[in-house]
Design a protein around this motif. Structure first.
Motif, PDB file in Angstrom:
ATOM      1  N   ILE A  55       0.863  -1.181   0.000  1.00 57.41           N
ATOM      2  CA  ILE A  55       0.000   0.000   0.000  1.00 57.41           C
ATOM      3  C   ILE A  55       0.899   1.230   0.000  1.00 57.41           C
ATOM      4  CG2 ILE A  55      -1.711   1.315   1.308  1.00 57.41           C
ATOM      5  CD1 ILE A  55      -2.808  -1.397   2.307  1.00 57.41           C
ATOM      6  N   LYS A  70      -4.160   6.970  -2.122  1.00 52.26           N
ATOM      7  CA  LYS A  70      -3.682   5.776  -1.418  1.00 52.26           C
ATOM      8  C   LYS A  70      -4.170   4.568  -2.200  1.00 52.26           C
ATOM      9  CE  LYS A  70      -3.675   3.788   3.241  1.00 52.26           C
ATOM     10  NZ  LYS A  70      -4.238   3.989   4.602  1.00 52.26           N
ATOM     11  N   GLU A  71      -3.222   3.676  -2.540  1.00 52.69           N
ATOM     12  CA  GLU A  71      -3.569   2.526  -3.379  1.00 52.69           C
ATOM     13  C   GLU A  71      -2.902   1.258  -2.888  1.00 52.69           C
ATOM     14  OE1 GLU A  71      -1.025   0.973  -5.091  1.00 52.69           O
ATOM     15  OE2 GLU A  71       0.492   2.510  -5.212  1.00 52.69           O
ATOM     16  N   ARG A  72      -3.470   0.148  -3.336  1.00 53.06           N
ATOM     17  CA  ARG A  72      -2.884  -1.175  -3.104  1.00 53.06           C
ATOM     18  C   ARG A  72      -2.451  -1.724  -4.454  1.00 53.06           C
ATOM     19  NH1 ARG A  72      -7.081  -4.083  -1.428  1.00 53.06           N
ATOM     20  NH2 ARG A  72      -7.353  -5.062  -3.442  1.00 53.06           N
TER      21      ARG A  72
END
Length: 151
Positions: A55, A70-72
């Motif tokens: 993440i 915000k990313e995975r």
């Protein structure tokens, strides 16, 4: 159900698909130095730079406005595909789903393509479609090209 859609575009690149894929897969921390006009910061929130399901938090400028994302990250090495699944941030205020898929393909020794697929779903029908984000992503990929070649 709110409006949803998929945008797809291809960005021609130079060099090797492997090199471009590696930069996007493992070396996001280099983006601010390479294309600081787009990306001002990338930090790992959970995991490692090159780990599946890491993440990260991105600080970037889209349409002249500073934003956070915000990313995975999901990795498919066999097909040279990286997926960033939106978790939080400015874009997620308007969208329920925001998935960015980058696939790097070596068409010939001098012909590389990054196929960008954006899958999105609005939170409400009165939210704008995210076409400005697709324009931004295309510009980021194109601008990284020279920096990958120099690496």
């Amino acid at each position: 159900m709110a409006t949803s859609g998929t945008y797809v575009t291809e960005v021609p690149l130079k060099g090797s698909a492997d090199k471009h894929y590696k930069r996007w897969r493992d070396e996001n921390h280099l983006f601010p130095d390479a294309i600081g006009h787009h990306i001002q910061g990338v930090t790992v929130h959970d995991g490692e730079w090159d780990s599946h399901e890491a993440i990260k938090i991105w600080n970037y400028t889209c349409d002249g406005k500073p934003e956070v994302f915000k990313e995975r990250k999901e990795i498919d090495d066999e097909n040279m595909v990286i997926t960033f699944r939106g978790l939080e941030g400015h874009v997620m205020e308007q969208l329920k789903v925001y998935d960015l898929i980058y696939q790097f393909s070596q068409k010939s020794p001098d012909d590389i393509v990054c196929k960008i697929t954006m899958i999105w779903e609005k939170r409400t029908d009165d939210s704008p479609e995210p076409s400005n984000y697709m324009k931004f992503l295309k510009s980021v990929v194109a601008d990284m090209d020279e920096h990958v070649l120099k690496a």
